[in-house]
Design an enzyme around this catalytic site. Structure first.
Site, PDB file in Angstrom:
ATOM      1  CE  LYS A 100      -3.190   2.720   2.733  1.00 23.01           C
ATOM      2  NZ  LYS A 100      -3.777   2.948   4.076  1.00 23.01           N
ATOM      3  N   GLY A 161      -8.099  10.001   9.291  1.00 24.87           N
ATOM      4  CA  GLY A 161      -8.428  10.180  10.698  1.00 24.87           C
ATOM      5  C   GLY A 161      -9.476  11.221  11.015  1.00 24.87           C
ATOM      6  CB  ALA A 188      -8.051   7.855   4.337  1.00 22.13           C
ATOM      7  N   GLY A 189     -10.678   8.485   6.089  1.00 20.36           N
ATOM      8  CA  GLY A 189     -11.692   9.500   6.310  1.00 20.36           C
ATOM      9  C   GLY A 189     -13.056   9.003   6.733  1.00 20.36           C
TER      10      GLY A 189
END
Length: 263
Positions: A100, A161, A188-189
């Site tokens: 990744k 985050g 993410a998020g």
């Protein structure tokens, strides 16, 4: 509906469409229980951010004991050289050519550097890596990464985050429509199970989570919630939603109604 519906990552069939992270948990025991409760088959780990002392060795053993496939990442890297070096170390340590690829361009919102990402991706693919790039929801960037040979792309829903969910659904839908044969994972998020469900409803193949589970009041229960949300979102996508309408339409039958009341 398909009888066999699997997530495909570089030719490998994965049953679960939820990928899970291994950082920020209150304790190693809660981490392990959360990973198991999620039903995930892939767990991400960061070699750079993990200690190499005894505590680090214990961590690696816990991860190995889960029996999940490990997806190492280059979290914390800010340059192409750093990312390449770390990717090669990960290949040796974890015996996998999956990586990744994370390359941060801005320290405030941790936004990926698109230029460095393309450069590092090209080098790693030429070196035999199967790259899963973490990127923004930029269509052109995703197209360029795909052209370089990335069979999997991981655009963000929001900055890492933040828990804000899918900030730009239009961009994400456009990427899905323009790259129909590419495996797309929202990374993410995300903060709520409903965010994950939305991503799967619009046709994304999977989601990757860490903070949303590890930072929850009860990570184990939240893992179960996300597991259910991902499954629900996938079923909804396969079922094909009813078309939206601008006016109300009765859901009850009109049989037995006077004809002057029928439309």
């Amino acid at each position: 509906m398909q009888t066999k519906d699997c997530l495909t990552i570089y030719g490998e069939q994965i049953k679960s469409r939820l990928l899970i992270g291994s950082a920020l948990y209150p304790s190693p025991d809660i981490m392990t229980q959360s990973i198991v409760a999620s039903g995930a088959e892939i767990v991400t780990v960061s070699l750079r951010r993990q200690q190499s002392a005894a505590a680090g060795d214990d961590f690696w053993q816990l991860i190995k004991n889960t029996g999940l496939k490990i997806l190492p990442n280059t979290a914390g890297c800010h340059s192409v050289k750093e990312a390449i070096t770390l990717a090669k170390m990960c290949r040796e340590v974890f015996a996998t050519d999956w990586i990744k690829l994370e390359l941060i361009g801005d320290d405030y919102n941790l936004q990926p550097d698109p230029f460095a990402l393309l450069e590092a991706t090209k080098i790693l693919i030429n070196d035999g890596f199967k790259v899963l790039p973490y990127c923004t929801d930029d269509l052109v960037l995703c197209q360029r990464l795909n052209e370089l040979g990335c069979e999997v792309l991981m655009p963000w829903g929001a900055p890492i985050g933040t828990g804000k969910g899918l900030l730009n659904s239009y961009n994400l839908k456009t990427i899905r429509e323009r790259l129909p044969d590419t495996t797309l994972i929202v990374d993410a998020g995300l903060g709520l199970p409903s965010h994950a469900c939305q991503a799967l409803e619009m046709g994304y193949d999977a989601v990757l989570l860490n903070s949303a589970i590890a930072g929850a009041g009860c990570p184990i229960t939240m893992s179960r919630a996300f597991k259910g949300a991902v499954e629900a979102g996938r079923f909804a996508y396969q079922a094909k939603a009813m078309p939206e309408k601008d006016v109300a339409a009765p859901s009850t039958p009109t049989m037995g109604m006077p004809f002057w009341h029928q439309q």
